[in-house]
Design a protein around this motif. Sequence first.
Motif, PDB file in Angstrom:
ATOM      1  N   VAL A  65       0.869  -1.184   0.000  1.00  0.00           N
ATOM      2  CA  VAL A  65       0.000   0.000   0.000  1.00  0.00           C
ATOM      3  C   VAL A  65       0.902   1.230   0.000  1.00  0.00           C
ATOM      4  N   GLY A  66       0.794   2.050  -1.057  1.00  0.00           N
ATOM      5  CA  GLY A  66       1.570   3.296  -1.064  1.00  0.00           C
ATOM      6  C   GLY A  66       2.511   3.457  -2.245  1.00  0.00           C
ATOM      7  N   LEU A  67       2.333   2.609  -3.280  1.00  0.00           N
ATOM      8  CA  LEU A  67       3.155   2.813  -4.485  1.00  0.00           C
ATOM      9  C   LEU A  67       2.514   3.917  -5.326  1.00  0.00           C
ATOM     10  N   ASN A 115       9.704   6.609  -7.924  1.00  0.00           N
ATOM     11  CA  ASN A 115      10.517   7.191  -6.843  1.00  0.00           C
ATOM     12  C   ASN A 115      10.039   6.755  -5.456  1.00  0.00           C
ATOM     13  N   SER A 116       8.866   6.156  -5.390  1.00  0.00           N
ATOM     14  CA  SER A 116       8.279   5.781  -4.092  1.00  0.00           C
ATOM     15  C   SER A 116       9.163   4.784  -3.347  1.00  0.00           C
ATOM     16  N   ILE A 117       9.192   4.923  -2.025  1.00  0.00           N
ATOM     17  CA  ILE A 117       9.889   3.917  -1.213  1.00  0.00           C
ATOM     18  C   ILE A 117       9.208   2.560  -1.428  1.00  0.00           C
ATOM     19  N   ALA A 118       7.891   2.587  -1.604  1.00  0.00           N
ATOM     20  CA  ALA A 118       7.159   1.335  -1.846  1.00  0.00           C
ATOM     21  C   ALA A 118       7.672   0.613  -3.097  1.00  0.00           C
ATOM     22  N   ALA A 160      -5.190   9.168 -11.088  1.00  0.00           N
ATOM     23  CA  ALA A 160      -3.947   9.820 -11.517  1.00  0.00           C
ATOM     24  C   ALA A 160      -2.753   8.978 -11.062  1.00  0.00           C
ATOM     25  N   ILE A 161      -2.820   8.473  -9.845  1.00  0.00           N
ATOM     26  CA  ILE A 161      -1.723   7.634  -9.324  1.00  0.00           C
ATOM     27  C   ILE A 161      -1.720   6.278 -10.025  1.00  0.00           C
ATOM     28  N   GLU A 162      -2.916   5.763 -10.290  1.00  0.00           N
ATOM     29  CA  GLU A 162      -2.998   4.451 -10.959  1.00  0.00           C
ATOM     30  C   GLU A 162      -2.222   4.457 -12.280  1.00  0.00           C
ATOM     31  N   CYS A 201      -7.642   1.822  -3.250  1.00  0.00           N
ATOM     32  CA  CYS A 201      -7.836   1.878  -1.795  1.00  0.00           C
ATOM     33  C   CYS A 201      -7.486   3.262  -1.250  1.00  0.00           C
ATOM     34  N   ASP A 202      -8.467   3.854  -0.582  1.00  0.00           N
ATOM     35  CA  ASP A 202      -8.217   5.054   0.212  1.00  0.00           C
ATOM     36  C   ASP A 202      -8.235   4.592   1.663  1.00  0.00           C
ATOM     37  N   VAL A 203      -7.094   4.695   2.334  1.00  0.00           N
ATOM     38  CA  VAL A 203      -6.995   4.126   3.698  1.00  0.00           C
ATOM     39  C   VAL A 203      -7.893   4.847   4.705  1.00  0.00           C
ATOM     40  N   ASN A 204      -8.434   6.004   4.303  1.00  0.00           N
ATOM     41  CA  ASN A 204      -9.330   6.732   5.212  1.00  0.00           C
ATOM     42  C   ASN A 204     -10.783   6.362   4.991  1.00  0.00           C
ATOM     43  N   HIS A 258       2.976  -0.956   4.667  1.00  0.00           N
ATOM     44  CA  HIS A 258       2.219   0.290   4.836  1.00  0.00           C
ATOM     45  C   HIS A 258       3.195   1.434   4.555  1.00  0.00           C
ATOM     46  N   SER A 259       3.086   2.021   3.369  1.00  0.00           N
ATOM     47  CA  SER A 259       4.043   3.060   2.961  1.00  0.00           C
ATOM     48  C   SER A 259       3.251   4.309   2.596  1.00  0.00           C
ATOM     49  N   VAL A 260       2.472   4.776   3.575  1.00  0.00           N
ATOM     50  CA  VAL A 260       1.471   5.820   3.354  1.00  0.00           C
ATOM     51  C   VAL A 260       1.623   6.925   4.389  1.00  0.00           C
ATOM     52  N   LEU A 308       6.633   2.682   7.487  1.00  0.00           N
ATOM     53  CA  LEU A 308       7.782   3.566   7.244  1.00  0.00           C
ATOM     54  C   LEU A 308       7.711   4.784   8.146  1.00  0.00           C
ATOM     55  N   SER A 309       8.803   5.020   8.868  1.00  0.00           N
ATOM     56  CA  SER A 309       8.847   6.187   9.737  1.00  0.00           C
ATOM     57  C   SER A 309      10.025   7.070   9.361  1.00  0.00           C
ATOM     58  N   TYR A 310      10.207   8.133  10.134  1.00  0.00           N
ATOM     59  CA  TYR A 310      11.317   9.064   9.873  1.00  0.00           C
ATOM     60  C   TYR A 310      11.820   9.625  11.202  1.00  0.00           C
ATOM     61  N   ALA A 341       3.073  12.774  14.078  1.00  0.00           N
ATOM     62  CA  ALA A 341       2.385  11.589  13.537  1.00  0.00           C
ATOM     63  C   ALA A 341       3.329  10.379  13.520  1.00  0.00           C
ATOM     64  N   LYS A 342       4.580  10.598  13.158  1.00  0.00           N
ATOM     65  CA  LYS A 342       5.525   9.460  13.107  1.00  0.00           C
ATOM     66  C   LYS A 342       5.818   8.934  14.518  1.00  0.00           C
ATOM     67  N   ALA A 343       5.833   9.822  15.504  1.00  0.00           N
ATOM     68  CA  ALA A 343       6.018   9.365  16.887  1.00  0.00           C
ATOM     69  C   ALA A 343       4.846   8.465  17.282  1.00  0.00           C
ATOM     70  N   ALA A 345      16.190  10.487   4.477  1.00  0.00           N
ATOM     71  CA  ALA A 345      15.461  11.312   3.508  1.00  0.00           C
ATOM     72  C   ALA A 345      15.706  10.832   2.078  1.00  0.00           C
ATOM     73  N   ILE A 346      14.618  10.692   1.323  1.00  0.00           N
ATOM     74  CA  ILE A 346      14.676  10.273  -0.087  1.00  0.00           C
ATOM     75  C   ILE A 346      13.739  11.186  -0.876  1.00  0.00           C
ATOM     76  N   LYS A 347      14.164  11.610  -2.047  1.00  0.00           N
ATOM     77  CA  LYS A 347      13.344  12.535  -2.842  1.00  0.00           C
ATOM     78  C   LYS A 347      12.174  11.792  -3.483  1.00  0.00           C
ATOM     79  N   THR A 348      11.005  11.923  -2.904  1.00  0.00           N
ATOM     80  CA  THR A 348       9.791  11.289  -3.440  1.00  0.00           C
ATOM     81  C   THR A 348       8.711  12.362  -3.564  1.00  0.00           C
ATOM     82  N   LEU A 349       7.573  11.957  -4.112  1.00  0.00           N
ATOM     83  CA  LEU A 349       6.440  12.871  -4.276  1.00  0.00           C
ATOM     84  C   LEU A 349       6.043  13.484  -2.926  1.00  0.00           C
ATOM     85  N   SER A 350       5.868  12.654  -1.909  1.00  0.00           N
ATOM     86  CA  SER A 350       5.449  13.153  -0.589  1.00  0.00           C
ATOM     87  C   SER A 350       6.515  14.057   0.008  1.00  0.00           C
ATOM     88  N   ALA A 351       7.781  13.642  -0.113  1.00  0.00           N
ATOM     89  CA  ALA A 351       8.861  14.391   0.524  1.00  0.00           C
ATOM     90  C   ALA A 351       8.956  15.800  -0.038  1.00  0.00           C
TER      91      ALA A 351
HETATM   92  P1  NAD Z   1       5.209   8.623  -1.984  1.00  0.00           P
HETATM   93  O1  NAD Z   1       4.517   9.898  -2.271  1.00  0.00           O
HETATM   94  O2  NAD Z   1       5.832   7.919  -3.110  1.00  0.00           O
HETATM   95  O3  NAD Z   1       4.232   7.614  -1.226  1.00  0.00           O
HETATM   96  C1  NAD Z   1       3.204   8.033  -0.364  1.00  0.00           C
HETATM   97  C2  NAD Z   1       1.996   7.210  -0.715  1.00  0.00           C
HETATM   98  O4  NAD Z   1       0.929   7.466   0.202  1.00  0.00           O
HETATM   99  C3  NAD Z   1       1.436   7.535  -2.125  1.00  0.00           C
HETATM  100  O5  NAD Z   1       1.377   6.356  -2.888  1.00  0.00           O
HETATM  101  C4  NAD Z   1       0.051   8.054  -1.849  1.00  0.00           C
HETATM  102  O6  NAD Z   1      -0.875   7.710  -2.857  1.00  0.00           O
HETATM  103  C5  NAD Z   1      -0.261   7.323  -0.542  1.00  0.00           C
HETATM  104  N1  NAD Z   1      -1.411   7.888   0.155  1.00  0.00           N
HETATM  105  C6  NAD Z   1      -1.572   9.136   0.662  1.00  0.00           C
HETATM  106  N2  NAD Z   1      -2.815   9.260   1.191  1.00  0.00           N
HETATM  107  C7  NAD Z   1      -3.433   8.067   1.014  1.00  0.00           C
HETATM  108  C8  NAD Z   1      -4.728   7.565   1.329  1.00  0.00           C
HETATM  109  N3  NAD Z   1      -5.653   8.331   1.938  1.00  0.00           N
HETATM  110  N4  NAD Z   1      -5.025   6.279   1.010  1.00  0.00           N
HETATM  111  C9  NAD Z   1      -4.115   5.485   0.382  1.00  0.00           C
HETATM  112  N5  NAD Z   1      -2.876   5.906   0.052  1.00  0.00           N
HETATM  113  C10 NAD Z   1      -2.546   7.185   0.364  1.00  0.00           C
HETATM  114  O7  NAD Z   1       6.302   9.011  -0.854  1.00  0.00           O
HETATM  115  P2  NAD Z   1       7.272   8.111   0.023  1.00  0.00           P
HETATM  116  O8  NAD Z   1       8.326   9.059   0.486  1.00  0.00           O
HETATM  117  O9  NAD Z   1       7.647   6.876  -0.686  1.00  0.00           O
HETATM  118  O10 NAD Z   1       6.376   7.781   1.296  1.00  0.00           O
HETATM  119  C11 NAD Z   1       6.152   6.466   1.779  1.00  0.00           C
HETATM  120  C12 NAD Z   1       6.312   6.423   3.282  1.00  0.00           C
HETATM  121  O11 NAD Z   1       7.682   6.620   3.616  1.00  0.00           O
HETATM  122  C13 NAD Z   1       5.547   7.501   4.041  1.00  0.00           C
HETATM  123  O12 NAD Z   1       5.036   6.971   5.229  1.00  0.00           O
HETATM  124  C14 NAD Z   1       6.640   8.513   4.354  1.00  0.00           C
HETATM  125  O13 NAD Z   1       6.323   9.331   5.466  1.00  0.00           O
HETATM  126  C15 NAD Z   1       7.764   7.558   4.652  1.00  0.00           C
HETATM  127  N6  NAD Z   1       9.102   8.152   4.686  1.00  0.00           N
HETATM  128  C16 NAD Z   1       9.554   8.887   3.633  1.00  0.00           C
HETATM  129  C17 NAD Z   1      10.828   9.439   3.679  1.00  0.00           C
HETATM  130  C18 NAD Z   1      11.342  10.267   2.543  1.00  0.00           C
HETATM  131  O14 NAD Z   1      12.301  11.037   2.745  1.00  0.00           O
HETATM  132  N7  NAD Z   1      10.787  10.161   1.357  1.00  0.00           N
HETATM  133  C19 NAD Z   1      11.641   9.241   4.808  1.00  0.00           C
HETATM  134  C20 NAD Z   1      11.163   8.466   5.857  1.00  0.00           C
HETATM  135  C21 NAD Z   1       9.882   7.926   5.790  1.00  0.00           C
END
Ligand code: NAD
Length: 253
Positions: free
Chosen positions: A10-12, A16-19, A41-43, A61-64, A88-90, A141-143, A159-161, A188-194
Amino acid sequence: MLQSKRGLIVGLANANSIAWGIAEAAHKQGAELGFTYLNSAIEKRMRPLAESLKADFIYPCDVNDEASLEALFAGIKEKWGKLDFVIHSVAFAQGEDLKGRFSETSREGFKIAMETSVYSLVALAQRAVPLMDEGGSLLTLSYFGSEKVVQNYNVMGVAKAALEASVRYLAADLGPNNIRVNAISSGAIKTLSARGIHGFTDMLHLTQERAPLKRCVTAQEVGEAAAFLVSDAACAITGEILHVDCGYNIIGM
Ligand code: NAD
């Protein structure tokens, strides 16, 4: 390491995603994988990636959203009947809450970050457990911002705590079912969320300068550690927060 194991990712979002790093590593180790996506759009971006790893299913899947979670797990039950691991990479927080002063976080912003980034792990665990009769493994995944103050990480640090505490409570609850629950605290990794974190590029530069290994970690390296943690090689490890961050967290002044 993961031959004959079935894992839900969950979370690809994109390559660039960690997933994605985790999916590639798990696939390399022989796992059969199923994926989810948040919206169309993500699909578009994640589907070709998932298909390249011969995904058994790709479900929305929307986890909420409870109905969305129910439909996902009904689908997994029908397709696989069992589940060995869940990644769980969300995480999500509003852009305005990832800059400036933490003290100005709104009630709504706090709720959104906590629900999407923390409760979602509990919601997934509740539904995964019935499919893990013979045991299983959950990984999130935490930070480092959960442990120490990182400028602009703000509500996501809180939230991560809570996420790391949830890992420990879930590990204690589910241990008797032989279900292990762990987290990787990734560097830290350069991803969409970051990119939503104000000043994120500075975080990358500081990591390169200060981490013992003098570089940033890659999603592939996080993936290798994740594949180990969900495998039987880690069968005695639960409730653990494993730093995969080129050593950044050990440095004081
Ligand atoms: P990412 O943007 O590639 O992945 C985040 C994913 O969360 C996306 O696929 C997005 O669609 C999904 N998401 C958001 N809201 C959602 C919802 N309501 N339902 C389902 N999916 C949802 O970014 P990432 O950096 O790969 O993030 C993955 C995890 O790694 C996150 O928990 C992030 O906090 C954690 N993390 C990232 C870094 C970093 O530097 N990139 C460092 C440590 C931890």
